[in-house]
Design a protein around this motif. Sequence first.
Motif, PDB file in Angstrom:
ATOM      1  N   GLU A   1       9.577 -16.066  -5.814  1.00 27.87           N
ATOM      2  CA  GLU A   1       9.017 -16.369  -7.132  1.00 27.87           C
ATOM      3  C   GLU A   1       7.528 -16.035  -7.174  1.00 27.87           C
ATOM      4  O   GLU A   1       6.994 -15.681  -8.231  1.00 27.87           O
ATOM      5  CB  GLU A   1       9.240 -17.841  -7.487  1.00 27.87           C
ATOM      6  N   GLY A   2       6.869 -16.150  -6.034  1.00 29.26           N
ATOM      7  CA  GLY A   2       5.452 -15.807  -5.966  1.00 29.26           C
ATOM      8  C   GLY A   2       5.187 -14.311  -5.892  1.00 29.26           C
ATOM      9  O   GLY A   2       4.043 -13.871  -6.016  1.00 29.26           O
ATOM     10  N   VAL A   3       6.250 -13.518  -5.676  1.00 34.59           N
ATOM     11  CA  VAL A   3       6.104 -12.073  -5.542  1.00 34.59           C
ATOM     12  C   VAL A   3       6.682 -11.331  -6.747  1.00 34.59           C
ATOM     13  O   VAL A   3       6.135 -10.325  -7.184  1.00 34.59           O
ATOM     14  CB  VAL A   3       6.791 -11.583  -4.240  1.00 34.59           C
ATOM     15  N   TYR A   4       7.807 -11.841  -7.291  1.00 33.65           N
ATOM     16  CA  TYR A   4       8.491 -11.166  -8.395  1.00 33.65           C
ATOM     17  C   TYR A   4       8.270 -11.927  -9.703  1.00 33.65           C
ATOM     18  O   TYR A   4       8.588 -13.119  -9.788  1.00 33.65           O
ATOM     19  CB  TYR A   4       9.988 -11.068  -8.123  1.00 33.65           C
ATOM     20  N   PHE A   5       7.781 -11.252 -10.707  1.00 30.43           N
ATOM     21  CA  PHE A   5       7.529 -11.907 -11.996  1.00 30.43           C
ATOM     22  C   PHE A   5       8.830 -12.278 -12.698  1.00 30.43           C
ATOM     23  O   PHE A   5       8.866 -13.186 -13.513  1.00 30.43           O
ATOM     24  CB  PHE A   5       6.682 -10.996 -12.901  1.00 30.43           C
ATOM     25  N   GLN A   6       9.936 -11.570 -12.373  1.00 31.49           N
ATOM     26  CA  GLN A   6      11.205 -11.825 -13.054  1.00 31.49           C
ATOM     27  C   GLN A   6      12.083 -12.832 -12.326  1.00 31.49           C
ATOM     28  O   GLN A   6      13.186 -13.127 -12.775  1.00 31.49           O
ATOM     29  CB  GLN A   6      11.981 -10.506 -13.246  1.00 31.49           C
ATOM     30  N   TYR A   7      11.596 -13.379 -11.206  1.00 31.46           N
ATOM     31  CA  TYR A   7      12.443 -14.291 -10.428  1.00 31.46           C
ATOM     32  C   TYR A   7      12.075 -15.749 -10.730  1.00 31.46           C
ATOM     33  O   TYR A   7      10.904 -16.120 -10.711  1.00 31.46           O
ATOM     34  CB  TYR A   7      12.305 -14.025  -8.935  1.00 31.46           C
ATOM     35  N   ASP A   8      13.091 -16.552 -10.978  1.00 26.92           N
ATOM     36  CA  ASP A   8      12.903 -17.971 -11.299  1.00 26.92           C
ATOM     37  C   ASP A   8      13.515 -18.818 -10.190  1.00 26.92           C
ATOM     38  O   ASP A   8      14.719 -18.752  -9.949  1.00 26.92           O
ATOM     39  CB  ASP A   8      13.559 -18.292 -12.642  1.00 26.92           C
ATOM     40  N   ALA A   9      12.691 -19.609  -9.528  1.00 27.25           N
ATOM     41  CA  ALA A   9      13.168 -20.465  -8.433  1.00 27.25           C
ATOM     42  C   ALA A   9      13.132 -21.927  -8.860  1.00 27.25           C
ATOM     43  O   ALA A   9      12.637 -22.798  -8.144  1.00 27.25           O
ATOM     44  CB  ALA A   9      12.332 -20.250  -7.175  1.00 27.25           C
ATOM     45  N   SER A  10      13.675 -22.202 -10.037  1.00 32.12           N
ATOM     46  CA  SER A  10      13.650 -23.565 -10.559  1.00 32.12           C
ATOM     47  C   SER A  10      14.534 -24.514  -9.755  1.00 32.12           C
ATOM     48  O   SER A  10      14.430 -25.736  -9.903  1.00 32.12           O
ATOM     49  CB  SER A  10      14.095 -23.568 -12.028  1.00 32.12           C
ATOM     50  N   TYR A  11      15.402 -23.974  -8.925  1.00 35.97           N
ATOM     51  CA  TYR A  11      16.276 -24.809  -8.095  1.00 35.97           C
ATOM     52  C   TYR A  11      15.546 -25.423  -6.907  1.00 35.97           C
ATOM     53  O   TYR A  11      16.079 -26.297  -6.227  1.00 35.97           O
ATOM     54  CB  TYR A  11      17.461 -23.981  -7.587  1.00 35.97           C
ATOM     55  N   VAL A  12      14.332 -24.980  -6.640  1.00 36.29           N
ATOM     56  CA  VAL A  12      13.587 -25.455  -5.470  1.00 36.29           C
ATOM     57  C   VAL A  12      13.084 -26.880  -5.702  1.00 36.29           C
ATOM     58  O   VAL A  12      12.534 -27.193  -6.761  1.00 36.29           O
ATOM     59  CB  VAL A  12      12.397 -24.514  -5.165  1.00 36.29           C
ATOM     60  N   SER A  13      13.267 -27.730  -4.696  1.00 37.57           N
ATOM     61  CA  SER A  13      12.771 -29.106  -4.744  1.00 37.57           C
ATOM     62  C   SER A  13      11.750 -29.294  -3.619  1.00 37.57           C
ATOM     63  O   SER A  13      12.114 -29.358  -2.442  1.00 37.57           O
ATOM     64  CB  SER A  13      13.935 -30.096  -4.575  1.00 37.57           C
TER      65      SER A  13
ATOM     66  N   VAL B   1       0.825  -1.210   0.000  1.00 38.60           N
ATOM     67  CA  VAL B   1       0.000   0.000   0.000  1.00 38.60           C
ATOM     68  C   VAL B   1       0.859   1.259   0.000  1.00 38.60           C
ATOM     69  O   VAL B   1       0.583   2.224  -0.730  1.00 38.60           O
ATOM     70  CB  VAL B   1      -0.947  -0.006   1.223  1.00 38.60           C
ATOM     71  N   ILE B   2       1.928   1.276   0.799  1.00 36.70           N
ATOM     72  CA  ILE B   2       2.736   2.479   0.963  1.00 36.70           C
ATOM     73  C   ILE B   2       3.666   2.706  -0.235  1.00 36.70           C
ATOM     74  O   ILE B   2       3.754   3.817  -0.774  1.00 36.70           O
ATOM     75  CB  ILE B   2       3.552   2.409   2.266  1.00 36.70           C
ATOM     76  N   PHE B   3       4.353   1.658  -0.663  1.00 39.75           N
ATOM     77  CA  PHE B   3       5.395   1.823  -1.693  1.00 39.75           C
ATOM     78  C   PHE B   3       4.928   1.470  -3.100  1.00 39.75           C
ATOM     79  O   PHE B   3       5.555   1.891  -4.075  1.00 39.75           O
ATOM     80  CB  PHE B   3       6.621   0.964  -1.333  1.00 39.75           C
ATOM     81  N   GLN B   4       3.873   0.660  -3.215  1.00 45.06           N
ATOM     82  CA  GLN B   4       3.349   0.224  -4.509  1.00 45.06           C
ATOM     83  C   GLN B   4       4.466  -0.277  -5.434  1.00 45.06           C
ATOM     84  O   GLN B   4       4.667   0.236  -6.544  1.00 45.06           O
ATOM     85  CB  GLN B   4       2.574   1.356  -5.183  1.00 45.06           C
ATOM     86  N   PRO B   5       5.223  -1.286  -4.988  1.00 39.40           N
ATOM     87  CA  PRO B   5       6.336  -1.782  -5.810  1.00 39.40           C
ATOM     88  C   PRO B   5       5.837  -2.592  -6.995  1.00 39.40           C
ATOM     89  O   PRO B   5       4.693  -3.060  -7.024  1.00 39.40           O
ATOM     90  CB  PRO B   5       7.102  -2.673  -4.825  1.00 39.40           C
ATOM     91  N   GLU B   6       6.741  -2.764  -7.960  1.00 39.73           N
ATOM     92  CA  GLU B   6       6.419  -3.626  -9.095  1.00 39.73           C
ATOM     93  C   GLU B   6       6.495  -5.080  -8.644  1.00 39.73           C
ATOM     94  O   GLU B   6       7.543  -5.555  -8.213  1.00 39.73           O
ATOM     95  CB  GLU B   6       7.410  -3.386 -10.234  1.00 39.73           C
ATOM     96  N   MET B   7       5.393  -5.792  -8.760  1.00 39.60           N
ATOM     97  CA  MET B   7       5.345  -7.154  -8.250  1.00 39.60           C
ATOM     98  C   MET B   7       4.129  -7.863  -8.806  1.00 39.60           C
ATOM     99  O   MET B   7       3.248  -7.259  -9.428  1.00 39.60           O
ATOM    100  CB  MET B   7       5.274  -7.155  -6.716  1.00 39.60           C
ATOM    101  N   ILE B   8       4.097  -9.167  -8.607  1.00 38.53           N
ATOM    102  CA  ILE B   8       2.904  -9.957  -8.859  1.00 38.53           C
ATOM    103  C   ILE B   8       2.432 -10.513  -7.526  1.00 38.53           C
ATOM    104  O   ILE B   8       3.142 -10.444  -6.522  1.00 38.53           O
ATOM    105  CB  ILE B   8       3.188 -11.119  -9.841  1.00 38.53           C
ATOM    106  N   MET B   9       1.253 -11.029  -7.483  1.00 38.14           N
ATOM    107  CA  MET B   9       0.758 -11.663  -6.257  1.00 38.14           C
ATOM    108  C   MET B   9       0.224 -13.042  -6.612  1.00 38.14           C
ATOM    109  O   MET B   9      -0.972 -13.232  -6.847  1.00 38.14           O
ATOM    110  CB  MET B   9      -0.329 -10.804  -5.615  1.00 38.14           C
ATOM    111  N   ASN B  10       1.137 -14.010  -6.686  1.00 41.13           N
ATOM    112  CA  ASN B  10       0.739 -15.388  -6.924  1.00 41.13           C
ATOM    113  C   ASN B  10       0.331 -15.979  -5.579  1.00 41.13           C
ATOM    114  O   ASN B  10       1.151 -16.538  -4.850  1.00 41.13           O
ATOM    115  CB  ASN B  10       1.907 -16.166  -7.539  1.00 41.13           C
TER     116      ASN B  10
END
Length: 251
Positions: free
Chosen positions: A209-221, A122-131
């Motif tokens: 990865e659920g917050v940033y559209f440009q972040y890839d967490a493919s290493y997660v198992s 609400v305060i900063f309105q950052p660029e993000m997604i909300m998965n």
Amino acid sequence: MPRVVGALILREMATTYGKSPGGYLWAVLEPTLGIMVMALGFSLLVRTPPVGDNFMLFYATGLLPFSMYMDLSNKISGSITFSRQLLAYPSVTFIDAILARFLLNALMQMLVFYIILGGIIVIFQPEMIMNISQIALALSLIMYLALGIGLFNCFMFSYYPLYRQLWGIATRPLLICSGVFFTYDSLPPALQDWLWFNPILQIVGLMREGVYFQYDASYVSLSYIILFASVPALAGLFFLRRYYRVILYEM
């Protein structure tokens, strides 16, 4: 059982958060101040965070899951010590004590998470997604991990008092090694090979990865995280079921 757990939750609320009017407020302020200090400090050193455009959001997505793990695992680890007088009654079992502490503190940590993250949005309105589904998955995994480690430590702390000190020493570097200040991808390959085995780092990556559209967490198992949490959970339940009466008599 539900009535016993409910009564234990009310007791936990009174003793943990109800000692002062600011008990619940401090539960929100403590991680908020930590995030603000980190965001201010690193913003003076670098122009942009490792991911995204907002320091507060980046460190919130790392510190909040880490704080949730630490709080829940520590609270569950001390369940028998906290409720040892009530466990003398036949109607109260160690499962009731653990479940009450887990439910109350998990709900409290989730509330803190949504208040702080919502405030940043609400305060900063950052660029993000909300998965939402992925964020919920990350929160569920961090709570399950905390439950598993907490169950095992609940037995170990009670049965082997020296283990508490050894565990505290061994886990001091955990904040540095859990991806709160950096991303997994920014590490050199040699460090990646070692730190991959830290499930908290993987869950933090899943959260981002659920917050940033440009972040890839493919290493997660996911299977590794679940296995890492399930083994100590089952071991802790087994040993507690077998020895918790012995623990109560010796305390």
